[in-house]
Every structure is written in structure tokens, then in C-alpha cells.
Design an enzyme around this catalytic site. Structure first.
Site, PDB file in Angstrom:
ATOM      1  N   ASP A 230       0.877  -1.166   0.000  1.00 11.49           N
ATOM      2  CA  ASP A 230       0.000   0.000   0.000  1.00 11.49           C
ATOM      3  C   ASP A 230       0.918   1.220   0.000  1.00 11.49           C
ATOM      4  O   ASP A 230       1.753   1.382   0.897  1.00 11.49           O
ATOM      5  CB  ASP A 230      -0.876   0.032   1.262  1.00 11.49           C
TER       6      ASP A 230
ATOM      7  N   ASP B 145     -13.438  -3.726  -1.263  1.00 11.97           N
ATOM      8  CA  ASP B 145     -13.138  -3.344   0.122  1.00 11.97           C
ATOM      9  C   ASP B 145     -14.420  -3.423   0.957  1.00 11.97           C
ATOM     10  O   ASP B 145     -15.045  -2.397   1.256  1.00 11.97           O
ATOM     11  CB  ASP B 145     -12.612  -1.898   0.173  1.00 11.97           C
TER      12      ASP B 145
HETATM   13  O1  1PR Z   1     -10.635   3.105  -5.157  1.00 13.97           O
HETATM   14  O2  1PR Z   1      -9.700   2.539  -7.368  1.00 13.97           O
HETATM   15  O3  1PR Z   1      -8.770   4.424  -6.069  1.00 13.97           O
HETATM   16  O4  1PR Z   1      -8.386   2.096  -5.372  1.00 13.97           O
HETATM   17  C1  1PR Z   1      -7.838   2.325  -4.128  1.00 13.97           C
HETATM   18  C2  1PR Z   1      -7.171   1.071  -3.689  1.00 13.97           C
HETATM   19  O5  1PR Z   1      -6.458   1.364  -2.504  1.00 13.97           O
HETATM   20  C3  1PR Z   1      -8.132  -0.047  -3.388  1.00 13.97           C
HETATM   21  O6  1PR Z   1      -7.624  -1.250  -3.901  1.00 13.97           O
HETATM   22  C4  1PR Z   1      -8.170  -0.120  -1.870  1.00 13.97           C
HETATM   23  O7  1PR Z   1      -8.248  -1.456  -1.430  1.00 13.97           O
HETATM   24  C5  1PR Z   1      -6.823   0.465  -1.493  1.00 13.97           C
HETATM   25  N1  1PR Z   1      -6.866   1.229  -0.237  1.00 13.97           N
HETATM   26  C6  1PR Z   1      -7.440   2.427  -0.071  1.00 13.97           C
HETATM   27  N2  1PR Z   1      -7.225   2.838   1.191  1.00 13.97           N
HETATM   28  C7  1PR Z   1      -6.542   1.902   1.808  1.00 13.97           C
HETATM   29  C8  1PR Z   1      -6.081   1.929   3.211  1.00 13.97           C
HETATM   30  O8  1PR Z   1      -5.498   0.980   3.709  1.00 13.97           O
HETATM   31  N3  1PR Z   1      -6.332   3.036   3.875  1.00 13.97           N
HETATM   32  N4  1PR Z   1      -5.628  -0.228   1.164  1.00 13.97           N
HETATM   33  C9  1PR Z   1      -6.307   0.870   0.923  1.00 13.97           C
HETATM   34  C10 1PR Z   1      -6.162  -1.400   1.115  1.00 13.97           C
HETATM   35  C11 1PR Z   1      -5.835  -3.513   1.779  1.00 13.97           C
HETATM   36  C12 1PR Z   1      -4.871  -4.477   1.265  1.00 13.97           C
HETATM   37  C13 1PR Z   1      -3.942  -4.874   2.365  1.00 13.97           C
HETATM   38  C14 1PR Z   1      -4.479  -6.187   2.803  1.00 13.97           C
HETATM   39  C15 1PR Z   1      -3.478  -7.049   3.501  1.00 13.97           C
HETATM   40  N5  1PR Z   1      -5.297  -2.216   1.724  1.00 13.97           N
HETATM   41  O9  1PR Z   1      -4.199  -4.015   0.190  1.00 13.97           O
HETATM   42  O10 1PR Z   1      -2.694  -4.878   1.827  1.00 13.97           O
HETATM   43  O11 1PR Z   1      -5.599  -5.943   3.633  1.00 13.97           O
HETATM   44  O12 1PR Z   1      -3.063  -6.465   4.668  1.00 13.97           O
HETATM   45  P1  1PR Z   1      -2.605  -7.370   5.902  1.00 13.97           P
HETATM   46  O13 1PR Z   1      -1.954  -8.577   5.320  1.00 13.97           O
HETATM   47  O14 1PR Z   1      -1.605  -6.535   6.610  1.00 13.97           O
HETATM   48  O15 1PR Z   1      -3.823  -7.675   6.689  1.00 13.97           O
HETATM   49  P2  1PR Z   1      -9.443   3.095  -5.990  1.00 13.97           P
END
Ligand code: 1PR
Length: 622
Positions: A315, A473
Site C-alpha cells: 500500500d 473493500d
Molecule cells: O478506489 O480505485 O482508487 O483504489 C484504491 C485502492 O487502494 C483499493 O484497492 C483499496 O483497497 C486500497 N486502499 C485504499 N485505502 C486503503 C487503506 O489501507 N487506507 N488499502 C487501501 C487497502 C488492503 C490491502 C492490504 C491487505 C493485507 N489495503 O491491500 O494490503 O488488507 O493487509 P494485511 O496482510 O496486513 O492484513 P481506488
């Protein structure tokens, strides 16, 4: 060659690149990016004399003969070749898609790329690589229209060194059923048909599969027993008529042709440029046959199933100082709990991606997590991260964040396809769409009409379904009874806080900030119909918690669709990976926090999966 008096400005590769103006792939008509054009325009405007663009080493031979300069200064930009001593390989890139990773792999091996510009270049080639991209019919149409089909046939028929990749293999055969039948080059007997998904087989065939080599072939010397990376929905079946060509077969539903060899002519259905060290060694043996080992290895590999993939996810966002960092949230909150509330910084994106590649990750995903509010094409550092990573990471790269239609401050409209194209040009193999996919699915479910205009439809039409991932999500919402909601529920394995026995999973947009009236089940089915080739299934409740994947959610979604599902969020121990593969139909499992914090190495995950009888690509096989 050029007289010194005619040139006042030399923009060197390093400087150009540092400014993000122009990139190594930007040398064909129509492929200059907006920043590249802006940069060139600014330079051209500041001088009355021609500009000279020069690529020093490590770009030994670059030519720009066909570049169409924009009308504002068509005579003031001159391009020329810098010749060094690296050997040259000719690349037939007919402009249908992303072959950047093939270029990167060739350069990584110390070779220069000469692009085919006209049919004669094919016949002049000493060594030709044909990485077919896109749809069969479109590729044949371009080959015929540009007069390349006939010299290509002559080149192959005269047994000159040739390597076809993916569609570059399929086009050698007689016909394809893809939107057809469509006639191919007809050099090898056989028909290209679609995998049969009627019995539940997930199509596209995406991932790592081992080959069963059927004859000694020097370029496949090191492959026996190792997995290589496939991504395709169509394949050639082995028959008596094409048997003499076949050098390996692979099993997915049934046996299909994974490579052919006769004399100096080779073609592979898989992607050597995305198959880690094994793939790089195949390319090396083709480019430099003297590198083949003198002692013949037994190349016969055993048949295997499609391996489960282990994916490292980064991320990425800017911290408060403006540097792009890898961060990691707890339930999507990426700020430290300290008073300063800084964005957690877990490392540098390019370094970490390179490390995970070496550690044996089967794929690396970058999520530009503030892409929903920042315009990605304004986010040049993110594009640079992709460019640098793709130079040295030879497994598939996915990038997501901010892929949607956008109008900038000057009123210039960018389609989601343009945004995705820039990601592909910068080195992505797949793009991942989050928020925009939710809006598209809602609209599709409301109207029942496929407009052809959604990001998913547009991008999959141009780059293929396999290049389009939808990132979901969702948040878990407990209910007492399935009748309480219009969305698909599941009986949960652990009851909710008030003893609820059911839950549905509500989709969100903008990084989990806004909930939407659609469930993960409904979304997954809708986006599959709209052209998604894979689903990245996060779970906000589990994200960063380390208690394991949400098995209920992953089962619900992976049973609902026929495209591959990547389980994400919550991995905290190796056992969580075996659990998700044993209890659900997930094709891959993704983790972030445990890898970034070095709590569990990727090699331990794979070792554990192997011990539990789950097929994975061995870490030493990349
Ligand atoms: O909506 O097309 O602009 O895409 C935004 C992207 O960014 C989406 O794929 C969304 O999942 C991601 N995103 C947005 N905000 C966050 C955040 O964390 N604040 N990250 C985010 C999502 C989730 C996974 C994470 C897993 C594994 N992160 O990518 O890596 O949950 O984590 P873990 O193994 O530590 O539990 P758009």
C-alpha cells in the site's frame, strides 16, 4: 552523422528520465505520454534550434525513426541512435498492448532492442522475438494490413531464430476460435480454442503451472519441474498433426501445448519475462545459445496443477513530508497511534518490491491508496516506482488506485482507459480498479445494460480481461436472518456481537470511507460480467489484524464467480494461508503487514503450504 553546429541542446537520458519527461518505451507514434509531450514542448519552445535526444548507456541502441512529432514543433526535435557494443534482438511489437516487460527482460540480459518498423526489418532480423498481445483477430488484422504476415511466415519457414510468446505462439497455428474462427498464419497444424469453463474451471488460466517437457530443447534446459507464469483464456490442443512441433505440454483442465520447437523456431504459451529466474534463463538461452549448458540435463518435468499464488502487497501513499512510502493500516487506518499521527512508514516501494521478488513472491501488487483523491497521472513518482520496479522484478506487477475518468484543473478530460494505459506503459501487467468498479456495478445492476463505457469494459476490451483486477473493500454487517437484507448473506462461522448468525459484506469506496448499497457477492458477479478477469478480495474488518483471512467472505465470493479470487486481509501466520486454500476456492493469498514487518518470510509460507500438500511455486524456482 550530425554536424555539431545544428544542435544546441542535448537532453541526456538521465536528465530526461529524472524529470519524467520521456521514457524508454515512448518512441513510437502515439505513445508519448502527456508529461513527455509537455517536457518536450517546453524544451522545444525554449530554443530555435533542433533538440537532440540522446540515450547514453545503459540504453545501447535506441532509434526513433517513426516518431511523429506533435505539430507545434515538428522539425525541432531530432532523434538519433546511440550504438554501443551490445548484441541486438529484433522485437515485433505491433502496438497492440504492453510489451514493456519483454523489453525490460531483454535489456536486463544485456541485449538491445531493435523494433520492427517495416516488413523488411523482419527479414533483416538476426534473432526475432514476437510477444503477441491482445486478441487473435486484431493481431492478424494488423499483421496483414502492415504487410508483416508474409515476411513473418518466410522468416519462420526458413528456420531463423524466432521466439513467439503467448499470442505469438497461437498466431503460428491455422485458426483461432477467439471471436472466430479467425485464420492464423497457418505454419503449424492446429486450432486455438477456449478453455472449457463449463465444469467450473476458472478462466483465464492465470498463474504458475509446471511444464511437462516432451523433447530435449536447449532453451527449456532449466525448466523441468519448475513453474512458469501463464495468463490466457485460449490454448492449442496437442494432436497427431502438430505433435512433432511440441516441446512441452501443460495441464489445466486438459493438456494443452505450452511450447513448440523445431530447429531455431521456438514459441511459448507462458510468459518467460514474468516467470522469475527460470523465465529469464529461457530468454537468455534463446538470445545467447552459447549460454546453454554443455551437459544435457534431463528436462522432463512432471505434470502438475496450477499452483496457488502468494502475493506481496504494497500500500503506497505520500507521507506528511511528501515522500512515497509503503504504509500499512489497521482496518485501513494507516496513521500511527502516537500524538503525531504520522503515516506509518514501512519502507521504500522499489526496494521492498525487489526484496519480495527475491524472496519468492509470485506477484507484487502496488495500491496507490490515495489514488481516489489524487489524480494518478499527476503522480509521476508513483509511475516512476513502477518503471524502476519493472526493470528488475520479473513476476507480474499489479497496480491500483485512482483508475477512473478524470477532468484536470485545465478542463482536460482523461478516460479511465488513458489512466490505465499509463500504468501499463510504466510496467504494470494488471491494473486494479476499486471505487470505480463499485459505481459501474451499481449502475449495471440498476439498468441491466452494459454500456461499453465503464472503465472495466473499456480496459478489458483493449488489454484483455486478464489484465483487469477488481479490488473489493467490504465491511462485514451482521444480521439475524437472510430475509433482513436484499443482499446475499452467509451463515457465519462465529456469531456476531448480539448472537447474529448471518452476515452480508457491504462494499465501500474511497479507501473504506464511504459505504455503498451493494454487497460483495453482487459486486463480484456484476464485475465479472463487465470484464474483470480477477478479484482482489480485501476485508476491512480483518485488515492488519493478523487473525487470519475472513473465510466466510472468501468462500461466499470465490464460489460465486468463475474468475480467480485473491484472498486478502488478516494473514498473521503461515497456517492462515493453508486454511484459506483448504477451505475456499481462492486462487491466491495476499498479505502485507507480516511481510513488511518481517514476521513471516514468504519462503516459510511456501514451505508450510508444500508440507500441507498445496502446490506452490518453489522459492528457489524464480
Ligand atoms: O478506489 O480505485 O482508487 O483504489 C484504491 C485502492 O487502494 C483499493 O484497492 C483499496 O483497497 C486500497 N486502499 C485504499 N485505502 C486503503 C487503506 O489501507 N487506507 N488499502 C487501501 C487497502 C488492503 C490491502 C492490504 C491487505 C493485507 N489495503 O491491500 O494490503 O488488507 O493487509 P494485511 O496482510 O496486513 O492484513 P481506488
Amino acid at each position: 552523422m550530425l554536424s555539431a553546429g545544428k544542435c544546441v541542446a542535448v537532453i541526456r537520458w538521465t536528465r530526461v528520465r529524472a524529470k519524467g519527461f520521456i521514457d524508454s518505451d515512448e518512441r513510437k507514434p502515439g505513445v508519448l505520454s502527456a508529461p513527455a509531450l509537455l517536457g518536450l514542448r517546453a524544451c522545444a519552445a525554449s530554443t530555435a534550434f533542433p533538440l537532440l535526444l540522446c540515450w547514453p548507456t545503459p540504453m545501447p541502441l535506441i532509434s526513433f525513426p517513426a516518431l511523429t512529432c506533435p505539430p507545434w514543433k515538428s522539425n525541432s526535435i531530432k532523434f538519433f541512435s546511440v550504438r554501443a557494443s551490445s548484441p541486438v534482438v529484433t522485437l515485433l511489437d505491433y502496438g497492440a498492448g504492453n510489451v514493456r516487460s519483454v523489453r525490460n527482460a531483454i535489456r536486463h540480459l544485456g541485449f538491445s532492442v531493435k523494433d520492427v518498423q517495416n516488413p523488411e526489418d523482419i527479414l533483416d532480423a538476426k534473432r526475432l522475438i514476437f510477444p503477441g498481445v491482445g486478441a487473435f483477430a486484431a493481431a492478424m488484422e494488423v499483421l496483414e494490413r502492415t504487410g508483416m504476415a508474409e515476411p513473418l511466415c518466410r522468416y519462420v519457414e526458413s528456420d531463423r531464430p524466432f521466439l513467439g510468446i503467448c499470442l505469438g505462439l497461437q498466431l503460428l497455428f491455422e485458426y483461432s476460435e477467439e471471436n472466430g474462427p479467425v485464420k492464423g498464419l497457418g505454419l503449424i497444424p492446429g486450432v486455438v480454442g477456449r478453455f472449457d469453463s463449463s465444469n467450473g474451471l476458472r478462466v483465464p488460466h492465470i498463474g504458475w503451472n509446471a511444464l511437462q517437457t516432451t523433447k530435449d530443447t536447449e532453451i527449456l534446459d532449466d525448466v523441468g519441474g519448475h513453474h512458469v507464469y501463464f495468463v490466457h483464456s485460449y490454448r492449442v490442443m496437442p494432436t497427431d498433426a502438430n505433435n512433432e512441433w511440441i516441446s512441452s505440454i501443460c495441464n489445466y483442465g486438459d493438456s494443452f501445448v505450452s511450447s513448440i520447437t523445431r530447429g531455431n523456431v521456438h514459441a511459448v504459451q507462458f510468459h518467460p519475462e514474468k516467470s522469475g529466474d527460470v523465465g529469464i534463463s529461457i530468454l537468455k538461452k534463446f538470445l545467447d545459445p552459447s549460454s546453454s549448458s554443455k551437459t544435457k540435463k534431463s528436462a522432463i518435468g512432471k505434470a502438475s496443477r496450477l499452483a496457488k499464488r502468494v502475493i506481496a502487497c504494497l500500500d503506497v501513499r505520500a507521507n506528511d513530508k511528501g515522500d512515497l512510502v509503503v504504509t500499512k493500516g489497521d482496518q485501513y487506518d494507516v496513521r500511527e497511534q502516537s500524538n503525531e499521527k504520522e503515516v506509518r512508514n514501512l519502507g521504500k516501494p522499489v526496494d521492498l518490491a525487489g526484496q519480495y521478488y527475491k524472496d519468492g513472491a509470485d506477484e507484487v501488487s502496488f495500491l496507490n491508496i490515495t489514488g481516489f483523491r489524487d489524480f494518478p497521472l499527476g503522480d509521476l513518482p508513483m509511475l516512476q516506482i513502477l518503471r524502476y520496479t519493472s526493470e528488475n522484478v520479473f513476476v507480474p506487477l499489479t497496480v491500483g488506485g485512482g483508475i477512473r475518468d478524470f477532468t484536470d484543473g485545465n478542463g482536460r478530460y482523461y478516460s479511465s482507459l488513458e489512466v490505465a494505459s499509463e500504468y501499463f506503459r510504466s510496467g504494470a501487467d494488471k491494473i486494479s480498479v476499486g471505487s470505480d468498479a463499485v459505481y459501474a456495478a451499481e449502475e449495471y445492476l440498476r439498468t441491466g445494460v452494459k454500456t461499453g463505457k465503464t472503465s472495466l469494459e473499456q480496459i478489458s476490451r483493449v488489454y484483455g480481461n486478464q489484465a483487469v483486477v477488481v479490488s473489493i473493500d467490504p465491511r462485514r454487517v451482521y444480521v439475524r436472518s437472510p430475509d433482513d437484507v436484499e443482499f446475499k448473506t452467509i451463515k457465519v462461522s462465529s456469531p456476531g456481537p448480539s448472537g447474529e448468525e448471518y452476515a452480508w459484506y457491504q462494499c465501500t469506496v474511497n479507501g473504506g470511507r464511504e459505504v455503498r448499497p451493494i454487497g460483495a457477492f453482487e459486486l463480484a458477479k456484476a464485475v465479472e460480467e463487465l470484464g474483470a478477469g480477477e478479484i482482489l478480495l480485501n476485508c476491512i474488518d480483518c485488515d492488519g489484524q493478523g487473525h487470519g483471512f475472513d473465510i466466510d467472505l472468501i468462500k461466499l465470493v470465490s464460489d460465486a464467480v468463475t474468475i480467480p479470487v485473491i484472498a486478502s486481509s488478516g494473514a498473521g501466520a503461515v497456517e492462515h494461508f493453508s486454511e484459506v486454500f483448504e477451505k475456499t476456492n481462492a486462487s491466491a493469498a495476499l498479505a502485507a503487514g507480516i511481510f513488511h514487518r518481517k514476521e513471516v518470510p514468504i519462503s516459510s509460507v511456501k514451505q508450510h503450504l508444500l508440507q500441507n500438500g498445496i502446490e506452490v511455486r518453489a522459492c528457489d524456482g524464480h
